[in-house]
Design an enzyme around this catalytic site. Structure first.
Site, PDB file in Angstrom:
ATOM      1  N   ASP A  72       0.907  -1.165  -0.073  1.00 30.99           N
ATOM      2  CA  ASP A  72       0.115  -0.098   0.037  1.00 30.99           C
ATOM      3  C   ASP A  72       0.890   1.211   0.082  1.00 30.99           C
ATOM      4  O   ASP A  72       1.744   1.258   0.630  1.00 30.99           O
ATOM      5  CB  ASP A  72      -1.013   0.118   1.163  1.00 30.99           C
ATOM      6  CG  ASP A  72      -1.912   1.059   1.068  1.00 30.99           C
ATOM      7  OD1 ASP A  72      -3.231   0.674   1.016  1.00 30.99           O
ATOM      8  OD2 ASP A  72      -1.706   2.220   1.244  1.00 30.99           O
ATOM      9  N   ASN A 126     -12.853  -2.889   2.562  1.00 30.15           N
ATOM     10  CA  ASN A 126     -13.795  -1.942   2.344  1.00 30.15           C
ATOM     11  C   ASN A 126     -14.932  -1.682   1.350  1.00 30.15           C
ATOM     12  O   ASN A 126     -14.246  -2.065   0.044  1.00 30.15           O
ATOM     13  CB  ASN A 126     -13.156  -0.390   2.515  1.00 30.15           C
ATOM     14  CG  ASN A 126     -12.240  -0.271   3.680  1.00 30.15           C
ATOM     15  OD1 ASN A 126     -12.999  -0.749   4.736  1.00 30.15           O
ATOM     16  ND2 ASN A 126     -11.095   0.135   3.687  1.00 30.15           N
ATOM     17  N   GLN A 141     -14.133   3.126   1.336  1.00 30.41           N
ATOM     18  CA  GLN A 141     -13.460   2.709  -0.120  1.00 30.41           C
ATOM     19  C   GLN A 141     -13.085   3.919  -0.794  1.00 30.41           C
ATOM     20  O   GLN A 141     -13.774   4.806  -1.244  1.00 30.41           O
ATOM     21  CB  GLN A 141     -14.491   1.811  -0.712  1.00 30.41           C
ATOM     22  CG  GLN A 141     -13.584   1.107  -2.009  1.00 30.41           C
ATOM     23  CD  GLN A 141     -14.617   0.279  -2.731  1.00 30.41           C
ATOM     24  OE1 GLN A 141     -15.670   0.014  -2.582  1.00 30.41           O
ATOM     25  NE2 GLN A 141     -14.058  -0.421  -3.786  1.00 30.41           N
ATOM     26  N   SER A 142     -11.933   4.086  -1.264  1.00 27.72           N
ATOM     27  CA  SER A 142     -11.489   5.025  -2.009  1.00 27.72           C
ATOM     28  C   SER A 142     -10.991   4.708  -3.535  1.00 27.72           C
ATOM     29  O   SER A 142     -11.084   5.568  -4.249  1.00 27.72           O
ATOM     30  CB  SER A 142     -10.205   5.951  -1.138  1.00 27.72           C
ATOM     31  OG  SER A 142      -9.151   5.121  -0.934  1.00 27.72           O
ATOM     32  N   HIS A 164     -10.426  -4.729  -3.501  1.00 26.06           N
ATOM     33  CA  HIS A 164      -8.893  -5.218  -2.936  1.00 26.06           C
ATOM     34  C   HIS A 164      -8.990  -5.507  -1.458  1.00 26.06           C
ATOM     35  O   HIS A 164     -10.000  -5.009  -0.452  1.00 26.06           O
ATOM     36  CB  HIS A 164      -8.088  -3.870  -2.956  1.00 26.06           C
ATOM     37  CG  HIS A 164      -8.693  -2.640  -2.544  1.00 26.06           C
ATOM     38  ND1 HIS A 164      -9.418  -1.835  -3.284  1.00 26.06           N
ATOM     39  CD2 HIS A 164      -8.426  -1.897  -1.388  1.00 26.06           C
ATOM     40  CE1 HIS A 164      -9.926  -0.739  -2.316  1.00 26.06           C
ATOM     41  NE2 HIS A 164      -9.240  -0.744  -1.384  1.00 26.06           N
ATOM     42  N   HIS A 172      -7.270  -5.774   1.981  1.00 24.28           N
ATOM     43  CA  HIS A 172      -6.092  -5.117   2.793  1.00 24.28           C
ATOM     44  C   HIS A 172      -5.578  -6.022   3.557  1.00 24.28           C
ATOM     45  O   HIS A 172      -6.157  -6.745   4.327  1.00 24.28           O
ATOM     46  CB  HIS A 172      -6.311  -4.010   3.649  1.00 24.28           C
ATOM     47  CG  HIS A 172      -6.921  -2.536   2.871  1.00 24.28           C
ATOM     48  ND1 HIS A 172      -6.085  -1.593   2.896  1.00 24.28           N
ATOM     49  CD2 HIS A 172      -8.192  -2.410   2.559  1.00 24.28           C
ATOM     50  CE1 HIS A 172      -6.911  -0.618   2.309  1.00 24.28           C
ATOM     51  NE2 HIS A 172      -8.036  -0.927   1.805  1.00 24.28           N
TER      52      HIS A 172
END
Ligand code: DGP
Length: 113
Positions: free
Chosen positions: A30, A86, A93-94, A99, A101
């Site tokens: 990340d 997320n 969630q961005s 995905h 983590h």
């Protein structure tokens, strides 16, 4: 070129510290780590979020966990790690490419923020 930053990473068109790659899955560090180990594990195929998964994705999604376990062993965090996905705006969630983590290397508190 893809609009999606994670698709670009999969395609090798954007830089990332990739630590795992196969025909279905890519994993990379990340860019903004929240723990000593913070890895993102993604399906190579663009899936927007958990809200968009389909029955045909089940095998790939299951394999995300197998890759997470393998990377947890590789990164020496088997004494405890957290897997987070997320989904949606209210969950933070961005990046709208599904995905997982993988976080570890420190004590993780609960409940999360
Ligand atoms: P989320 O908030 O669950 O959508 O997490 C998105 C994560 O993606 C966040 O922890 C930061 C990371 N990220 C965003 N853009 C990039 C990038 O270009 N490269 C890498 N390596 N990570 C990124």
């Amino acid at each position: 070129m893809s609009e999606c930053i994670f698709c670009r990473i999969v395609q090798g068109m954007a830089p990332a510290r990739v630590i795992y790659r196969d025909e279905e899955i890519t994993a990379f560090h990340d860019i903004n780590p929240q723990a000593p180990v913070h890895i993102l594990i993604i399906p190579n195929r663009h899936i927007t979020s958990v809200a968009c998964i389909e029955p045909g994705d089940a095998n790939t999604l299951g394999r995300l966990f197998l890759v997470a376990r393998q990377l947890a062993e590789q990164e020496n965090i088997t004494d405890g790690y957290r897997i987070v996905v997320n989904s949606g705006r209210m969950a933070g969630q961005s990046v709208y490419h599904l995905h997982m983590h993988l976080l570890g290397g420190r004590r993780l508190s609960w409940p999360p923020g």
